[in-house]
Scaffold this motif. Structure first.
Motif: not given
Length: 419
Positions: A134, A243, A245, A329, A332-333, A336-337, A413
């Protein structure tokens, strides 16, 4: 006036050739950045970044510790002189219990606890390796961002230089008009204001360039003069395994499960064995035959309700917390994506629209130039769309950088398949 008109025609033709050459250079740079040995060399240098090396060392540390997790603790060896008379401490034949002794004992923690400890260390090793990947992906994202922003700054400088040149042409034309008796003196102040604004933007660009150079030096210890690679964003179906995270959060949840297993193992007994040999000497009225002792010790969780079980309950709560953290998480991912995907698609759509507007401005400039060269119109009508075109190039450079950075954010990500 015919001499001035011919000079303007020559400059106009030169500007057309210069614009075509700049477009060709940008296209070649973009294709060169697709996958060049120079960029691959930069990626290889990222693998030697201190943060990446620290994660690698952490993974090796956990692996080495896991190798010894199933081992037993050191045995104890005890030498003794037992039950000697105080007034003659060197005599072993006066009293029956006097002896020399050798005792060996070995603690044997329960196997479930040792296995849980090994599983914890192996999970930590896998977590450190995943964090290394990561971190490497995040460093590459920063590298691509820095290269894209430097490309934007270079294109912006070229567009601003083009505007300065156009202002100079317009100023020269206005001087000719003023010499012919036209009342255009007030226009010169406007041109100076435009020059001042361009100067301010150049200063801001210079500050940005220095900041991105500092970023590159921190990443690869150099400031490479190269365009960013052509980045295509990868797709994600929303699975946690795809992903970084949520996958790291899942490893942390596995650690919490290991913690529960260790607390459960605490409820099982530990063991210890001991062997003792006592050397005796014969004395008056007793035989001095040696003695041998064997011991087996078993721990009993007698106080489990006040010791082990509260700790087990705490470990189970920690698992609940890790599960909630994993779910957060993942959310959130996804955000963000989706955000990065929206930024990428918006920038791509804007570039298409800006390309269409640029074509229309070029047509307008060419039409005004033909009228001007035919003696019907002013040079200002030619320069105005040219200035707008240069301003549009600033926006196109910004959107190209945003598109590249958004694609890099998406890819950072997501877990890339191991070769």
């Amino acid at each position: 006036m015919s001499t001035a008109l011919s000079a303007h025609r020559r400059r106009s033709a030169a500007h057309v050739r210069l614009r075509a050459l700049a477009s060709l250079t940008l296209a070649l740079c973009a294709s060169a950045g697709a996958s060049t040995p120079a960029y691959e060399a930069l990626r290889a240098r990222l693998a030697q970044h201190p943060d990446v090396r620290a994660d690698e060392a952490q993974a090796r540390q956990w692996a080495r510790q896991a190798e010894g997790a199933l081992g037993l603790p050191n045995p104890s060896v005890t030498l003794g002189l037992n039950n000697l008379p105080v007034n003659e401490p060197t005599r072993f034949d006066r009293y029956l219990p006097s002896s020399r002794s050798l005792e060996v004992s070995q603690k044997i923690p329960n196997a479930a606890g040792r296995e849980a400890e090994r599983d914890t260390l192996l999970t930590r090793r896998g977590l450190a390796e995943l964090e290394r990947r990561e971190r490497l992906a995040a460093l590459e994202r920063r590298l691509i961002e820095a290269l894209a922003e430097r490309e934007r700054i270079g294109a912006s400088r070229a567009a601003l230089a083009r505007q300065v040149t156009l202002i100079g042409e317009l100023e020269q034309w206005l001087r000719g008009e003023m010499a012919g008796g036209e009342a255009v003196y007030g226009r010169f102040d406007e041109l100076e204001i435009q020059r001042a604004r361009i100067g301010e933007r150049r200063v801001a660009l210079e500050g940005e360039a220095r900041r991105w150079e500092a970023t590159l030096r921190e990443l690869v210890e150099a400031v490479p003069e190269m365009p960013p690679p052509a980045v295509e964003p990868r797709s994600w179906d929303g699975s946690p395994e795809g992903a970084f995270a949520p996958l790291i959060a899942e490893r942390e949840r596995t650690l919490a499960r290991n913690g529960v297993a260790r607390r459960v193992a605490d409820l099982s007994p530990d063991y210890a064995v001991g062997f003792a040999w006592q050397q005796r000497e014969s004395g008056r009225g007793f035989d001095g035959e040696d003695w041998f002792t064997v011991k087996l010790t078993v721990s009993v969780p007698l106080w489990a309700e006040n010791n082990q079980r509260p700790k087990l309950a705490a470990a189970e709560v920690a698992l609940e917390r890790a599960t909630a953290h994993w779910e957060q998480r993942l959310r959130e991912t996804r955000r963000e994506y989706d955000t990065a995907r929206a930024d990428y698609e918006t920038a791509a759509a804007l570039l298409t629209e800006l390309k269409h507007r640029a074509a229309r401005l070029e047509d307008l400039e060419a039409a005004n130039r033909r009228r001007y060269e035919a003696g019907d119109g002013s040079l200002e009508a030619v320069i105005r769309p040219a200035m707008q075109h240069a301003e549009l190039e600033l926006e196109r450079a910004t959107q190209r950088a945003r598109r590249t950075v958004a694609a890099a954010r998406i890819n950072a990500l997501l877990v890339e398949e191991m070769p």
